[in-house]
Write a protein that holds these residues in place. Structure first.
Motif, PDB file in Angstrom:
ATOM      1  N   GLU A   1       0.680  -1.207   0.127  1.00  0.00           N
ATOM      2  CA  GLU A   1      -0.012  -0.107  -0.001  1.00  0.00           C
ATOM      3  C   GLU A   1       0.840   1.223   0.264  1.00  0.00           C
ATOM      4  N   ALA A   2       0.588   2.336  -0.899  1.00  0.00           N
ATOM      5  CA  ALA A   2      -0.614   2.082  -1.709  1.00  0.00           C
ATOM      6  C   ALA A   2      -0.061   1.606  -2.924  1.00  0.00           C
ATOM      7  N   GLN A   3       1.180   1.789  -3.604  1.00  0.00           N
ATOM      8  CA  GLN A   3       1.462   1.373  -4.901  1.00  0.00           C
ATOM      9  C   GLN A   3       2.672   0.693  -5.111  1.00  0.00           C
TER      10      GLN A   3
ATOM     11  N   MET B   1       0.702  -2.753   8.475  1.00  0.00           N
ATOM     12  CA  MET B   1      -0.042  -3.100   7.355  1.00  0.00           C
ATOM     13  C   MET B   1      -0.788  -4.041   7.664  1.00  0.00           C
ATOM     14  N   GLU B   2      -2.067  -3.922   7.231  1.00  0.00           N
ATOM     15  CA  GLU B   2      -3.010  -4.860   7.468  1.00  0.00           C
ATOM     16  C   GLU B   2      -3.242  -6.120   6.224  1.00  0.00           C
ATOM     17  N   ASN B   3      -2.289  -6.166   5.573  1.00  0.00           N
ATOM     18  CA  ASN B   3      -2.312  -7.572   4.403  1.00  0.00           C
ATOM     19  C   ASN B   3      -3.100  -8.477   4.881  1.00  0.00           C
TER      20      ASN B   3
ATOM     21  N   HIS C   1      -5.981  -1.964  15.291  1.00  0.00           N
ATOM     22  CA  HIS C   1      -6.178  -1.287  14.098  1.00  0.00           C
ATOM     23  C   HIS C   1      -6.107  -2.134  12.943  1.00  0.00           C
ATOM     24  N   GLU C   2      -5.031  -2.781  12.769  1.00  0.00           N
ATOM     25  CA  GLU C   2      -4.784  -3.540  11.725  1.00  0.00           C
ATOM     26  C   GLU C   2      -5.808  -4.783  11.767  1.00  0.00           C
ATOM     27  N   TYR C   3      -5.807  -5.424  12.786  1.00  0.00           N
ATOM     28  CA  TYR C   3      -6.893  -6.357  12.984  1.00  0.00           C
ATOM     29  C   TYR C   3      -8.245  -6.207  12.503  1.00  0.00           C
TER      30      TYR C   3
ATOM     31  N   LYS D   1     -11.760   3.377   4.690  1.00  0.00           N
ATOM     32  CA  LYS D   1     -11.152   2.420   5.646  1.00  0.00           C
ATOM     33  C   LYS D   1     -10.474   2.918   6.577  1.00  0.00           C
ATOM     34  N   GLU D   2      -9.668   3.967   6.395  1.00  0.00           N
ATOM     35  CA  GLU D   2      -8.956   4.562   7.589  1.00  0.00           C
ATOM     36  C   GLU D   2      -9.724   5.445   8.540  1.00  0.00           C
ATOM     37  N   GLY D   3     -10.450   6.205   8.242  1.00  0.00           N
ATOM     38  CA  GLY D   3     -11.416   7.080   9.196  1.00  0.00           C
ATOM     39  C   GLY D   3     -11.910   5.828   9.872  1.00  0.00           C
TER      40      GLY D   3
ATOM     41  N   ILE E   1      -0.181   9.831  -3.993  1.00  0.00           N
ATOM     42  CA  ILE E   1      -1.163   9.430  -2.995  1.00  0.00           C
ATOM     43  C   ILE E   1      -0.446   9.074  -1.639  1.00  0.00           C
ATOM     44  N   ASN E   2       0.679   8.736  -1.560  1.00  0.00           N
ATOM     45  CA  ASN E   2       1.266   8.490  -0.218  1.00  0.00           C
ATOM     46  C   ASN E   2       1.365   9.775   0.658  1.00  0.00           C
ATOM     47  N   ASN E   3       1.196  10.971  -0.150  1.00  0.00           N
ATOM     48  CA  ASN E   3       1.072  12.295   0.697  1.00  0.00           C
ATOM     49  C   ASN E   3       0.010  12.450   1.658  1.00  0.00           C
TER      50      ASN E   3
ATOM     51  N   VAL F   1      -7.362  12.604   6.616  1.00  0.00           N
ATOM     52  CA  VAL F   1      -7.784  11.296   6.232  1.00  0.00           C
ATOM     53  C   VAL F   1      -7.861  10.389   7.362  1.00  0.00           C
ATOM     54  N   TYR F   2      -6.975   9.982   8.390  1.00  0.00           N
ATOM     55  CA  TYR F   2      -7.064   9.193   9.494  1.00  0.00           C
ATOM     56  C   TYR F   2      -7.933   9.681  10.550  1.00  0.00           C
ATOM     57  N   GLU F   3      -7.308  10.853  11.334  1.00  0.00           N
ATOM     58  CA  GLU F   3      -8.074  11.238  12.567  1.00  0.00           C
ATOM     59  C   GLU F   3      -9.198  12.169  12.262  1.00  0.00           C
TER      60      GLU F   3
ATOM     61  N   PRO G   1      11.495   8.625  -0.888  1.00  0.00           N
ATOM     62  CA  PRO G   1      10.833   9.669  -1.096  1.00  0.00           C
ATOM     63  C   PRO G   1       9.678   9.819  -0.154  1.00  0.00           C
ATOM     64  N   GLN G   2       9.156   8.731   0.307  1.00  0.00           N
ATOM     65  CA  GLN G   2       8.035   8.954   1.241  1.00  0.00           C
ATOM     66  C   GLN G   2       8.397   9.436   2.834  1.00  0.00           C
ATOM     67  N   VAL G   3       9.356   8.942   3.305  1.00  0.00           N
ATOM     68  CA  VAL G   3      10.231   9.688   4.583  1.00  0.00           C
ATOM     69  C   VAL G   3      10.449  10.989   4.317  1.00  0.00           C
TER      70      VAL G   3
HETATM   71  N1  ARG Z   1      -3.031   0.758   5.928  1.00  0.00           N
HETATM   72  C1  ARG Z   1      -1.965   1.301   6.857  1.00  0.00           C
HETATM   73  C2  ARG Z   1      -2.615   1.427   7.932  1.00  0.00           C
HETATM   74  O1  ARG Z   1      -3.467   2.267   8.068  1.00  0.00           O
HETATM   75  C3  ARG Z   1      -0.865   2.142   6.406  1.00  0.00           C
HETATM   76  C4  ARG Z   1      -0.202   1.917   5.006  1.00  0.00           C
HETATM   77  C5  ARG Z   1       0.298   3.212   4.668  1.00  0.00           C
HETATM   78  N2  ARG Z   1       1.239   3.152   3.492  1.00  0.00           N
HETATM   79  C6  ARG Z   1       1.921   4.320   2.881  1.00  0.00           C
HETATM   80  N3  ARG Z   1       2.762   4.086   2.027  1.00  0.00           N
HETATM   81  N4  ARG Z   1       1.531   5.374   3.031  1.00  0.00           N
HETATM   82  O2  ARG Z   1      -2.737   0.735   8.972  1.00  0.00           O
END
Ligand code: ARG
Ligand code: ZN
Length: 891
Positions: free
Chosen positions: A126-128, A268-270, A302-304, A324-326, A377-379, A385-387, A841-843
């Motif tokens: 996730e995401a890509q 990550m919830e794989n 959360h992941e579960y 899904k996240e909210g 999208i990673n931004n 989006v979450y909180e 780049p994400q970090v």
């Molecule tokens: N879905 C994961 C979670 O909320 C987060 C994954 C985020 N990954 C990312 N590349 N931004 O538990």
């Protein structure tokens, strides 16, 4: 220019993939991935070629139904493979596509896709990231049944794991082995996972309420089995809770959690194979703090919970991420509330929202919980989006009530199990289950910014009537500007805001006690201005507005200090008792800022008295709540208050004001803090349970205040205790002492830090704490020390946890030094971003977010920030992630 992706351009896929059979062979020099894709023309699709995503894949072989494709059948560029024909003939409606590629996980420093970490190979899709493993339509509305065969050296990588069930395994030659996994559930490729590693395993099992036996396993770095018990018990608690509260059961025979030290995010919830940052798995009393234990509970849950809200029902496209996240954050918050203290949980969520989400909503990256465009999208894995997403779900819960909400969830699963859907589908289920018209409420999904809620109360003693007038406003943000620039429509009109209200009478009782549960009535504010009338109110009440923080808004309610003190003492809603204290403290601290932070004339006696009462209360009743109440509003929160009033943020004055108040309280209430410290001494062996956690929090808070005493007292009475506490048997107490010492300009600071490092240098997560207390130190010269630490052997720029502990902690949690007037903090951040952006780049982009509020500072600081932002923007081959953040910041 950055390419922008728009929600309005969403189209269903032209082709569906029913099955994907993967074969991953890991070799020392490279990894070979073979994919067999069962493709089918989508009857509801727009038609056209088969477009597959692929990034950094070296194509070795491509055939369709056994026929090797020729050059003219397909086109391949940096990120897509388009299949048009088979040997010149049109594509059939069904076929199998075979791909063979080579990838190089050992040089994958982005930690997206398949990558090497110390103990083996791990994936993050996730995401890509899946497109960095195999050619595939990498979009969440393509749901396929996956099978995966993994092959690797047996000695180095004894565990070969993927999603679902292990169906076969064997050896290959002398040194290699293989395992084949099949996932019975169709899923989008972002939920795929693969691990080939040498790990230790803790095993257990759980029997679901319908009698299914689920094997549970937690995999960790060899030698760390003594640190995974808490994670396992958190998992079992989560499984029971989801059955009880939402009727949701585990649907697989295996549930595995793998911990890895190199990971960009939390976890990550794989499907059936969660991959976690070690930070949210490993814990032992001497290595992890109370809040680490709580975070492990929260993230495991959360992941579960994603297994249902995310995996069984997933997102149609990434604009729906909050679906899904909210929702899942809301669920993990409810879990925490039910298993810990509900008031403390709520207070902590609200504090976090104010520190992280409100500034985001006020800055250049402002976006609604369902954005309509993005470059990367990673931004958008953001606090919004979450909180805020969770707050929006919570508002639905508040408006329709717990039972209707549960029916809404049931209906959502009945309608959409196995589908990839939109936020609209969720709201529709809630609306249909409750019968409440949520059409106006839907605006929350498309509006950015934090609304202002203005309240005005009026009591008419003659007729015993209380009238509350509420009005709402929401100023346009940077987001509306971006919409306008793109020629997109802007939503307007008032929001539907649930305002939970109590009326607290002079004797402390609730005036609305008889009519409403807990004396709280939920008002629906739907107009710009609305008046609410309450009769039979026997005396002038103090209104307690937004109980439980019923909506994510700024409250403008001019209540007097005396009224706030009344709420602090009597409000039956713990969250609003805390809130009243915060409002009072903010008021005092901002007066201190206005006074330049000098002398103490701006500190009212009544505030000292209020703190005194809270301490008393904490020793007698709820220590955890008292500890929350005594944490002064964060510097970032005070900064936003200044910005909200149109003032220039003065980080120095804010810091000074807060420090002066702490010194003053320490001097005035020293005996009280001493008494608390004595009374709350541990009486039983360490356990991370609610009672103990609260006592430790209040006791360490008292110690922190005592450390603000005059020099003689500090040296004579506090320092020996701090030094002794550095050898406590639990990390909570140790880090409280070390963090306090890190702020003091004393010789003991150096000794304590050195001893701590010597003791813990081999425990990565503990070293992170060592970096973090130094990065957040208030001592002068901190920016320089952070720079020096980047050269220390303990630091590793390739490891996200290290970067977060040192650099992000400095940028995001040390505002006074990050925004230092000399611009050194900004230069340091920019240096890191430039060094990191190609590597990860994400970090790098997450660090870049520290510049969000640069325009709210004085012109000197602005010019330092601009210099650094432009330096970043001007660098060649800038990663899209960073370019988007910096581009928006420079606007
Ligand atoms: N879905 C994961 C979670 O909320 C987060 C994954 C985020 N990954 C990312 N590349 N931004 O538990
Ligand atoms: Zn999540």
């Amino acid at each position: 220019m950055l390419d922008t992706i728009y929600l309005k351009d969403y189209a269903p896929p032209a082709w569906l993939i029913d099955k994907l059979d993967l074969h991953v062979a890991i070799h020392e020099e490279y990894t070979e991935v073979r994919g067999m894709l069962a493709c089918r023309r989508n009857p509801a699709g727009p038609g056209g070629e088969l477009v597959l995503d692929g990034e950094e894949l070296a194509l070795q072989e491509l055939s369709l139904g056994g026929t090797a494709l020729v050059d003219s059948d397909y086109t391949l560029d940096d990120d897509t493979l388009c299949i048009r024909a088979v040997r010149g003939a049109a594509l059939p409606d069904h076929f199998t596509l075979e791909t063979r590629v080579r990838i190089d996980p050992d040089s994958n420093t982005q930690l997206s896709g398949l990558y090497r970490s110390r103990d083996g190979y791990f994936s993050q899709c996730e995401a890509q990231g899946f497109r960095r493993i195999s050619f595939f339509p990498d979009r969440p509305d393509i749901m396929a049944r996956f099978s995966c065969t993994i092959e690797a050296e047996r000695q180095d990588f004894p565990q070969l794991l993927s999603n679902g069930n292990l169906v076969a395994s064997g050896t290959l030659g002398n040194t290699r082995h293989w395992a084949r996994w099949e996932d019975p559930y169709a899923k989008p490729c972002y939920l795929f996972a693969l691990v080939a590693a040498k790990l230790d395993m803790l095993e257990d099992s759980f029997v679901t309420r319908s009698g299914r036996v689920v094997r549970l396993a937690v995999y960790v770095e060899p030698g760390k089995l003594d640190q995974c018990g808490h994670a396992m018990s958190a998992l079992k608690k989560s499984m029971s809770w989801d059955e009880q509260r939402f009727g949701l059961e585990m649907d697989l025979d295996h549930y595995m959690i793998v911990a890895v030290g190199d990971f960009n995010m939390g976890a990550m919830e794989n499907k059936g194979l969660n991959i976690f940052n070690t930070k949210y798995v490993l814990a032992r009393p001497d290595t992890a703090t109370d809040s680490d234990y709580q975070n492990i509970d929260r993230v495991i849950a959360h992941e579960y919970f994603h297994n249902w809200t995310g995996n069984r029902v997933t997102c149609r496209d990434w604009f729906q991420l909050s679906l899904k996240e909210g929702l899942t954050v809301f669920r993990d918050q409810e879990f925490s509330a039910d298993t810990h203290s509900s008031a403390v949980t709520r207070i902590q969520s609200v504090r976090q929202l104010r520190i992280a989400q409100f500034p985001e909503d006020a800055g250049p990256m402002a976006h609604p919980i369902r954005p309509v465009s993005y470059a990367e999208i990673n931004n958008f894995y953001t606090a919004t989006v979450y909180e805020k997403g969770a707050e929006v779900v919570r508002m639905i819960h508040t408006l329709i009530g717990r039972d209707a909400f549960r029916h809404g969830m049931d209906l959502y699963f009945q309608r959409h199990d196995g589908q990839a859907v939109t936020c609209e589908d969720f709201v529709a289920a809630m609306q249909d289950a409750s019968g409440l018209d949520l059409s106006q409420f839907r605006r929350w999904y498309s509006r950015a910014g934090t609304p202002h809620l203005k309240a005005e109360g009026c009591y008419d003693a003659a007729v015993q009537r209380y009238t509350l007038t509420l009005s709402q406003s929401l100023a346009p943000t940077a987001y509306e500007q971006r919409l306008q620039d793109a020629g997109l429509a802007i939503e307007e009109g008032p929001l539907h805001i649930p305002v939970a209200l109590g009326l607290v009478l002079p004797d402390g009782s609730d005036a609305l006690e008889r009519e409403y549960p807990a004396g709280t009535c939920v008002l629906s504010l739907t107009e710009s201005t609305q008046r609410f009338v309450f009769d039979h109110i026997p005396a002038e009440p103090v209104a307690s507005v937004l109980r439980g923080f019923s909506a994510p808004v700024h409250l403008d309610f001019p209540q007097s200090d005396a009224e706030l003190a009344h709420l602090m003492a009597y409000d039956s809603d713990a969250c609003n008792r805390w809130e009243a204290g915060q409002r009072l403290a903010s008021r005092v601290l901002l007066a201190g800022v206005a006074a330049g932070g000098q002398d103490t004339a701006w500190i009212p006696e009544s505030f000292v008295a209020a703190v005194d009462r809270v301490l008393d209360d904490g020793m007698r009743h709820d220590a955890a709540l008292a500890a929350e109440a005594l944490i002064l509003p964060a510097e970032q929160v005070l900064a936003e208050e200044m910005a909200g009033r149109g003032q220039i943020i003065d980080p120095e004055a804010i810091h000074r004001s807060r420090l002066t108040l702490r010194h003053h309280l320490a001097a005035r209430l020293r005996d009280k803090f001493e008494a608390a410290w004595q009374a709350l001494a541990p009486s039983s062996p360490y356990a991370p349970d609610g009672l103990q956690v609260g006592r430790r929090a209040l006791r360490n808070l008292a110690l922190g205040y005592l450390a603000e005493s005059d020099e003689a007292y500090l040296k004579g009475h506090v320092m020996p205790r701090l030094m002794a506490q550095c050898n406590a048997d639990n990390m909570t107490d140790v880090i409280a002492a070390l963090g306090t010492l890190a702020n003091l300009d004393v010789a003991e600071r150096t000794t304590a830090l050195a001893d701590f490092y010597t003791r813990w240098q081999d425990e990565a997560l503990v070293v992170d704490k060592w970096l973090q207390v130094q990065a957040t130190s208030r001592l002068p010269g901190t920016a320089m020390r952070v720079r020096a630490l980047m050269g220390h052997g303990a630091f590793d720029i390739k490891n996200p946890n290290k970067v977060y502990a040192l650099v992000r902690a400095f940028c995001a949690a040390n505002p006074r030094h990050f925004h230092g007037a000399d611009g050194e903090g900004y230069r340091l951040a920019a240096d890191v971003i430039l060094q990191l952006q190609a590597m990860n780049p994400q970090v790098a982009a997450r660090i870049a977010r520290a510049f969000d509020r640069w325009r709210q500072f004085d012109s000197e600081r602005q010019s330092h920030a601009r210099t650094q932002l432009e330096r970043i923007q001007g660098s060649t081959n800038l990663a899209r992630d960073v370019a988007e953040v910096v581009g928006n910041a420079l606007g």
